[in-house]
Structures are given as C-alpha cells and as structure tokens.
Design a protein around this motif. Sequence first.
Motif, short mmCIF file in Angstrom:
data_model
loop_
_atom_site.label_atom_id
_atom_site.label_comp_id
_atom_site.label_asym_id
_atom_site.label_seq_id
_atom_site.Cartn_x
_atom_site.Cartn_y
_atom_site.Cartn_z
N TYR A 116 -12.25 6.51 -1.95
CA TYR A 116 -13.09 6.15 -0.81
C TYR A 116 -13.67 4.74 -0.94
O TYR A 116 -13.81 4.03 0.05
CB TYR A 116 -14.19 7.18 -0.59
CG TYR A 116 -13.69 8.48 -0.02
CD1 TYR A 116 -12.77 8.50 1.02
CD2 TYR A 116 -14.12 9.70 -0.52
CE1 TYR A 116 -12.29 9.69 1.54
CE2 TYR A 116 -13.66 10.90 -0.01
CZ TYR A 116 -12.75 10.88 1.03
OH TYR A 116 -12.29 12.06 1.56
N GLN A 117 -14.00 4.33 -2.15
CA GLN A 117 -14.50 2.97 -2.37
C GLN A 117 -13.40 1.94 -2.09
O GLN A 117 -13.66 0.86 -1.59
CB GLN A 117 -15.01 2.80 -3.79
CG GLN A 117 -16.32 3.48 -4.06
CD GLN A 117 -17.45 2.88 -3.27
OE1 GLN A 117 -17.76 3.35 -2.19
NE2 GLN A 117 -18.08 1.86 -3.80
N ASN A 118 -12.16 2.29 -2.42
CA ASN A 118 -11.02 1.40 -2.20
C ASN A 118 -10.84 1.11 -0.72
O ASN A 118 -10.45 0.02 -0.34
CB ASN A 118 -9.75 2.01 -2.79
CG ASN A 118 -8.60 1.05 -2.78
OD1 ASN A 118 -8.78 -0.15 -2.89
ND2 ASN A 118 -7.40 1.58 -2.65
N TYR A 119 -11.12 2.09 0.12
CA TYR A 119 -10.96 1.91 1.57
C TYR A 119 -12.26 1.47 2.25
O TYR A 119 -12.34 1.46 3.46
CB TYR A 119 -10.44 3.21 2.21
CG TYR A 119 -9.00 3.45 1.91
CD1 TYR A 119 -8.02 2.64 2.44
CD2 TYR A 119 -8.61 4.49 1.07
CE1 TYR A 119 -6.68 2.85 2.16
CE2 TYR A 119 -7.28 4.71 0.79
CZ TYR A 119 -6.33 3.89 1.34
OH TYR A 119 -5.01 4.10 1.06
N SER A 120 -13.27 1.17 1.48
CA SER A 120 -14.56 0.70 1.99
C SER A 120 -15.11 1.64 3.07
O SER A 120 -15.56 1.22 4.12
CB SER A 120 -14.45 -0.72 2.55
OG SER A 120 -14.02 -1.60 1.55
N VAL A 121 -15.04 2.92 2.79
CA VAL A 121 -15.54 3.93 3.71
C VAL A 121 -17.06 3.92 3.67
O VAL A 121 -17.67 3.79 2.61
CB VAL A 121 -15.01 5.33 3.32
CG1 VAL A 121 -15.64 6.42 4.15
CG2 VAL A 121 -13.50 5.36 3.44
N LYS A 122 -17.67 4.04 4.85
CA LYS A 122 -19.12 4.11 4.91
C LYS A 122 -19.55 5.51 4.47
O LYS A 122 -19.13 6.51 5.05
CB LYS A 122 -19.62 3.84 6.32
CG LYS A 122 -21.11 3.82 6.42
CD LYS A 122 -21.57 3.52 7.83
CE LYS A 122 -23.08 3.59 7.85
NZ LYS A 122 -23.60 3.49 9.20
N TRP A 123 -20.35 5.57 3.43
CA TRP A 123 -20.76 6.85 2.88
C TRP A 123 -21.79 7.50 3.79
O TRP A 123 -22.75 6.87 4.22
CB TRP A 123 -21.34 6.66 1.47
CG TRP A 123 -20.28 6.35 0.48
CD1 TRP A 123 -19.84 5.12 0.12
CD2 TRP A 123 -19.48 7.28 -0.23
NE1 TRP A 123 -18.82 5.22 -0.79
CE2 TRP A 123 -18.58 6.54 -1.03
CE3 TRP A 123 -19.45 8.66 -0.29
CZ2 TRP A 123 -17.66 7.15 -1.86
CZ3 TRP A 123 -18.53 9.26 -1.13
CH2 TRP A 123 -17.65 8.51 -1.90
N GLN A 144 0.82 -1.20 0.00
CA GLN A 144 0.00 0.00 0.00
C GLN A 144 0.87 1.26 0.00
O GLN A 144 0.59 2.21 -0.74
CB GLN A 144 -0.92 0.00 1.21
CG GLN A 144 -2.02 1.00 1.11
CD GLN A 144 -3.04 0.82 2.22
OE1 GLN A 144 -2.75 0.22 3.25
NE2 GLN A 144 -4.23 1.35 2.02
#
Length: 174
Positions: free
Chosen positions: A131-138, A61
């Motif tokens: 943000y999708q790569n880190y699976s962030v809650k929207w 990473q």
Amino acid sequence: MTKEKLRNSLLKFSYGISGPIDEYQEKQLDHLGNSAYLILTLVTPALLCIAVLLALVTTYQIAFWFAIISLFALFIIVTWYFYIIAIRQKVLVNEVDSGELKEKRKIVIRRGIITGIVFSLIECIGLIIIYQNYSVKWSYALIVNVIIVSILVGLFAGVLAGVIAWKNLKKFNG
C-alpha cells in the motif's frame, strides 16, 4: 549428551519433528531437499527471463508483479509438493511414548500459535509495503482491512501447521 547439529534442529523445526531424526528420515529429507533445490534452480531463471521479456514488451510494473507472484507461487508449490511426499513416505511421523504425548501435543499447539503469529506479521508488513508503494491514502477502513486479512492469514497458517504436526504424532508403548 552430544550437541545437536544446527541442520537437524532446523529440519525438526521446519517439518514439525519432535523426536530425534533417524537415518531413514535424514536420508529421505536430504533426497527431497536436493530434488526441491534442483527444481527451484532450474525454474527460477526461466521465470526471471519471462519477467525480463515482459519488461521489454509491456511495463516494468507488470514484469515486477509477474516476477514476485510467480516466484512466490513456485516456492509455495514446491514446498507443499515435497511436504506431501514426505507425509506419504511416513518421513514425518513422530513416534512418541504415551507418557510424553500430552507434552508433545502442547509443543505442537505452541508451534501452531508461533507460526500463526509469524505469518500474521509477515502478511501485515507485506500489505503495508504494497500500500505504501502505491501511495494509498490510509483510512480507518484500510487499516481494519489490513489487520483482518493479516489475522486471517496467520490463523490459517497456524491452524494448518498445528494440524499437520498433530496428525504426525503417533503413540507407541515402550
């Protein structure tokens, strides 16, 4: 009327040149483009080798983000450095007839708006991917943050592109 080369159309669009490209401009832009290409082809493999070494020593990473950020920074630095050189050498000056000045300024404003919209969309897509790569809650706050940051980046890029193109318009009486 001869059809303009695609290459010249791309040069005019990229550098904000509104009139025809003369031989001096074409020669200088070719020289600057060749120099930039040489720098990019020499430095990019070195940055990628550093990223590989980082992947071996640290995490993947860290190596991934080093590669992305360093390559992006390299392209920005090289682009702006050669753009500043082109401005100093008066390669990008557009001599416009006084009757066409108002029309060319409208084109410059339109170019700035289009640049701003494109940069806003690119920034928005980039932030969504990150943000999708880190699976962030929207959440509502995150969505507003992405929208505001995208608009600010687009506004900055559009104003900058418009001001530079506006500054390069020179009026002549002829």
